[in-house]
Design a protein around this motif. Structure first.
Motif, mmCIF file in Angstrom:
data_model
loop_
_atom_site.group_PDB
_atom_site.id
_atom_site.type_symbol
_atom_site.label_atom_id
_atom_site.label_comp_id
_atom_site.label_asym_id
_atom_site.label_seq_id
_atom_site.Cartn_x
_atom_site.Cartn_y
_atom_site.Cartn_z
ATOM 1 N N ALA A 73 0.836 -1.212 0.000
ATOM 2 C CA ALA A 73 0.000 0.000 0.000
ATOM 3 C C ALA A 73 0.867 1.257 0.000
ATOM 4 C CB ALA A 73 -0.913 -0.010 1.223
ATOM 5 N N ALA A 74 1.897 1.278 0.829
ATOM 6 C CA ALA A 74 2.719 2.497 0.952
ATOM 7 C C ALA A 74 3.392 2.838 -0.372
ATOM 8 C CB ALA A 74 3.738 2.332 2.067
ATOM 9 N N LEU A 75 3.758 1.815 -1.138
ATOM 10 C CA LEU A 75 4.392 2.068 -2.439
ATOM 11 C C LEU A 75 3.436 2.744 -3.431
ATOM 12 C CD1 LEU A 75 6.530 -1.153 -2.964
ATOM 13 C CD2 LEU A 75 7.370 1.210 -3.015
ATOM 14 N N GLN A 76 2.151 2.713 -3.124
ATOM 15 C CA GLN A 76 1.177 3.337 -4.018
ATOM 16 C C GLN A 76 0.765 4.729 -3.532
ATOM 17 O OE1 GLN A 76 -1.809 0.482 -5.647
ATOM 18 N NE2 GLN A 76 -0.807 -0.994 -4.328
ATOM 19 N N ILE A 77 1.416 5.205 -2.490
ATOM 20 C CA ILE A 77 1.145 6.559 -1.996
ATOM 21 C C ILE A 77 2.064 7.539 -2.715
ATOM 22 C CG2 ILE A 77 1.360 8.101 -0.005
ATOM 23 C CD1 ILE A 77 0.483 5.772 1.765
ATOM 24 N N ALA A 78 1.487 8.507 -3.367
ATOM 25 C CA ALA A 78 2.210 9.645 -3.929
ATOM 26 C C ALA A 78 3.432 9.211 -4.733
ATOM 27 C CB ALA A 78 2.585 10.616 -2.823
ATOM 28 N N ASP A 79 4.601 9.749 -4.368
ATOM 29 C CA ASP A 79 5.851 9.488 -5.083
ATOM 30 C C ASP A 79 6.976 9.441 -4.046
ATOM 31 O OD1 ASP A 79 6.539 12.178 -4.396
ATOM 32 O OD2 ASP A 79 5.288 12.834 -6.053
ATOM 33 N N PRO A 80 8.193 9.049 -4.456
ATOM 34 C CA PRO A 80 9.252 8.898 -3.438
ATOM 35 C C PRO A 80 9.499 10.170 -2.623
ATOM 36 C CG PRO A 80 9.910 7.835 -5.471
ATOM 37 C CD PRO A 80 8.624 8.542 -5.769
ATOM 38 N N GLN A 81 9.443 11.346 -3.244
ATOM 39 C CA GLN A 81 9.707 12.581 -2.497
ATOM 40 C C GLN A 81 8.714 12.757 -1.359
ATOM 41 O OE1 GLN A 81 9.783 12.377 -5.814
ATOM 42 N NE2 GLN A 81 11.171 13.849 -6.726
ATOM 43 N N VAL A 82 7.436 12.529 -1.649
ATOM 44 C CA VAL A 82 6.413 12.659 -0.598
ATOM 45 C C VAL A 82 6.635 11.590 0.462
ATOM 46 C CG1 VAL A 82 3.929 12.490 -0.109
ATOM 47 C CG2 VAL A 82 4.722 13.741 -2.133
ATOM 48 N N ARG A 83 6.978 10.369 0.023
ATOM 49 C CA ARG A 83 7.101 9.262 0.976
ATOM 50 C C ARG A 83 8.306 9.431 1.907
ATOM 51 N NH1 ARG A 83 5.442 5.899 -3.818
ATOM 52 N NH2 ARG A 83 7.593 5.166 -4.007
ATOM 53 N N TYR A 84 9.313 10.200 1.498
ATOM 54 C CA TYR A 84 10.435 10.491 2.405
ATOM 55 C C TYR A 84 9.975 11.318 3.601
ATOM 56 C CZ TYR A 84 14.236 8.865 -0.627
ATOM 57 O OH TYR A 84 15.085 8.094 -1.373
ATOM 58 N N MET A 85 8.927 12.118 3.399
ATOM 59 C CA MET A 85 8.483 13.051 4.445
ATOM 60 C C MET A 85 7.193 12.605 5.125
ATOM 61 S SD MET A 85 10.798 15.326 4.489
ATOM 62 C CE MET A 85 10.041 16.541 5.574
ATOM 63 N N GLY A 86 6.250 12.100 4.366
ATOM 64 C CA GLY A 86 4.933 11.747 4.901
ATOM 65 C C GLY A 86 5.039 10.624 5.914
ATOM 66 N N THR A 87 4.344 10.785 7.034
ATOM 67 C CA THR A 87 4.458 9.808 8.121
ATOM 68 C C THR A 87 3.191 8.949 8.239
ATOM 69 O OG1 THR A 87 3.494 11.314 9.737
ATOM 70 C CG2 THR A 87 5.901 11.435 9.435
ATOM 71 N N VAL A 88 3.361 7.823 8.904
ATOM 72 C CA VAL A 88 2.210 6.957 9.177
ATOM 73 C C VAL A 88 1.233 7.698 10.088
ATOM 74 C CG1 VAL A 88 1.497 4.811 10.314
ATOM 75 C CG2 VAL A 88 3.537 4.841 8.841
ATOM 76 N N GLY A 89 1.760 8.359 11.124
ATOM 77 C CA GLY A 89 0.881 9.074 12.062
ATOM 78 C C GLY A 89 0.113 10.188 11.388
ATOM 79 N N GLY A 90 0.789 10.958 10.540
ATOM 80 C CA GLY A 90 0.120 12.058 9.848
ATOM 81 C C GLY A 90 -0.953 11.546 8.908
ATOM 82 N N ASN A 91 -0.654 10.464 8.208
ATOM 83 C CA ASN A 91 -1.604 9.898 7.257
ATOM 84 C C ASN A 91 -2.843 9.356 7.979
ATOM 85 O OD1 ASN A 91 -2.723 8.045 5.135
ATOM 86 N ND2 ASN A 91 -0.916 8.730 4.029
ATOM 87 N N VAL A 92 -2.602 8.693 9.126
ATOM 88 C CA VAL A 92 -3.720 8.092 9.872
ATOM 89 C C VAL A 92 -4.512 9.168 10.616
ATOM 90 C CG1 VAL A 92 -4.275 6.548 11.807
ATOM 91 C CG2 VAL A 92 -2.607 5.836 10.082
ATOM 92 N N ALA A 93 -3.796 10.163 11.185
ATOM 93 C CA ALA A 93 -4.463 11.170 12.028
ATOM 94 C C ALA A 93 -5.294 12.156 11.225
ATOM 95 C CB ALA A 93 -3.414 11.940 12.836
ATOM 96 N N ASN A 94 -4.823 12.460 10.014
ATOM 97 C CA ASN A 94 -5.342 13.549 9.207
ATOM 98 C C ASN A 94 -6.856 13.522 8.988
ATOM 99 O OD1 ASN A 94 -5.027 15.769 7.571
ATOM 100 N ND2 ASN A 94 -4.384 14.617 5.766
#
Ligand SMILES: Cc1cc2nc3c(=O)[nH]c(=O)nc-3n(C[C@H](O)[C@H](O)[C@H](O)COP(=O)(O)OP(=O)(O)OC[C@H]3O[C@@H](n4cnc5c(N)ncnc54)[C@H](O)[C@@H]3O)c2cc1C
Length: 284
Positions: free
Chosen positions: A97-118
């Motif tokens: 699933a994580a590999l299908q989120i956005a692109d590598p640049q976003v994935r370097y910064m985007g967190t599990v907590g931020g994604n779940v909490a948002n």
């Protein structure tokens, strides 16, 4: 665009974070990777006079896989998750699933907590957490508490988390059986038009248990108990998959937007769930 002016805080401890949240109430937000919050501030869709950066808080970036239990700290990035071998071995759906989120640049910064909490219906991890029956761990002025991911989401951007609480981690039992995360998007890096997370346990040629969750097809993620029930006890044949899809379609409530009209989204949801069930079954 340039965001409205804000005060920036970089506390060293969780007590300080919670004190700041209590002091400033709805005017304060914590920031994790900033890849949802900062764009919202720049677009002036969120005004945050007090921005509290979590990156100096210890203990939020750990991943543990131990005795059948997985715990992922809130500040673990999608990149960290994808590259953690133990986690991939224990719960490969997380990486898929994580590999299908956005692109590598976003994935370097985007967190599990931020994604779940948002609470953004387009985020991929809330539905994934519901599929895995994850627990969400929060800390606030009254101490720690835990909420089931399946009970956490109330409406778009509205969750069970209080303004003065911080999400510290998510945890779940190591999932069993076959898995699949299927996502249809308009282009690489886009949010889902429809996505499905599926786990299936197969015993003796039939479905012993199943978990089905859908993304971006309602204002909250949708764990479809009816779709799970339609699969259990079957040989996961075409009729069973069709019943599960019909059940799922009864649980979602998509809205028309720039990803298409309602009829199109329902059509895509059915195709995506069919693919996810077939792939999960083939891996079970
Ligand atoms: C171009 C682009 C494409 C994207 N595509 C996708 C996609 O396809 N799928 C997808 O799922 N996401 C996508 N994202 C979003 C990305 O994954 C975000 O980074 C993620 O959703 C939020 O994580 P964050 O760490 O950046 O959170 P932030 O932006 O820092 O925070 C988001 C919200 O959560 C709150 N928050 C953050 N951490 C905590 C915490 N620990 N406790 C309490 N509240 C907290 C913040 O206050 C804020 O309201 C995309 C982003 C961009 C910029």
């Amino acid at each position: 665009m340039i965001p409205a002016a804000f005060d920036y805080y970089r506390p060293k401890g969780m007590d300080e974070v919670i004190a700041l949240l209590q002091e400033h109430g709805d005017d304060a937000r914590v920031m994790a990777g900033g890849h949802s919050l900062i764009p919202m501030m720049k677009l002036r869709m969120a005004e945050v006079p007090h921005l509290i950066d979590l990156q100096d808080i210890d203990g939020l970036s750990d991943i543990s896989v131990d005795q059948g239990r997985i715990t992922i700290g809130a500040m673990v990035t999608q990149h960290d998750l994808i590259n953690h071998d133990g986690l991939t071995a224990a719960a490969p759906i997380l990486r898929e699933a994580a590999l299908q989120i956005a692109d590598p640049q976003v994935r370097y910064m985007g967190t599990v907590g931020g994604n779940v909490a948002n609470g953004d219906p387009g985020n991929d991890m809330p539905g994934l957490m519901q599929c895995l029956d994850a627990q969400i761990h929060l800390i606030g002025p009254d101490g720690e508490r835990t909420v089931a991911a399946r009970d956490y989401y109330e409406a778009a951007y509205m969750t069970d988390r209080e303004d003065d609480e911080v999400l510290v981690s998510v945890s779940m039992d190591t999932p069993q059986g076959g898995y699949a995360y299927e996502k249809q998007k308009r282009k690489i890096g886009d949010y889902a038009t429809a996505a499905a997370a599926v786990q299936i346990v197969k015993v003796g040629g039939s479905v012993k248990s199943a978990s089905v969750a859908m993304t971006n097809l309602s204002d909250v993620p949708v764990w479809s108990e009816a779709a799970c029930d339609a699969l259990v006890g079957t040989a996961c044949d075409a009729a069973a998959v069709k019943s599960a899809v019909a059940a799922m379609l009864g649980d979602i409530d998509p809205a028309e937007d720039n990803r298409g009209p309602v009829a199109f989204k329902r059509h895509v949801a059915g195709i995506i769930l069919t693919r996810a069930i077939e792939r999960a079954w083939s891996r079970a």
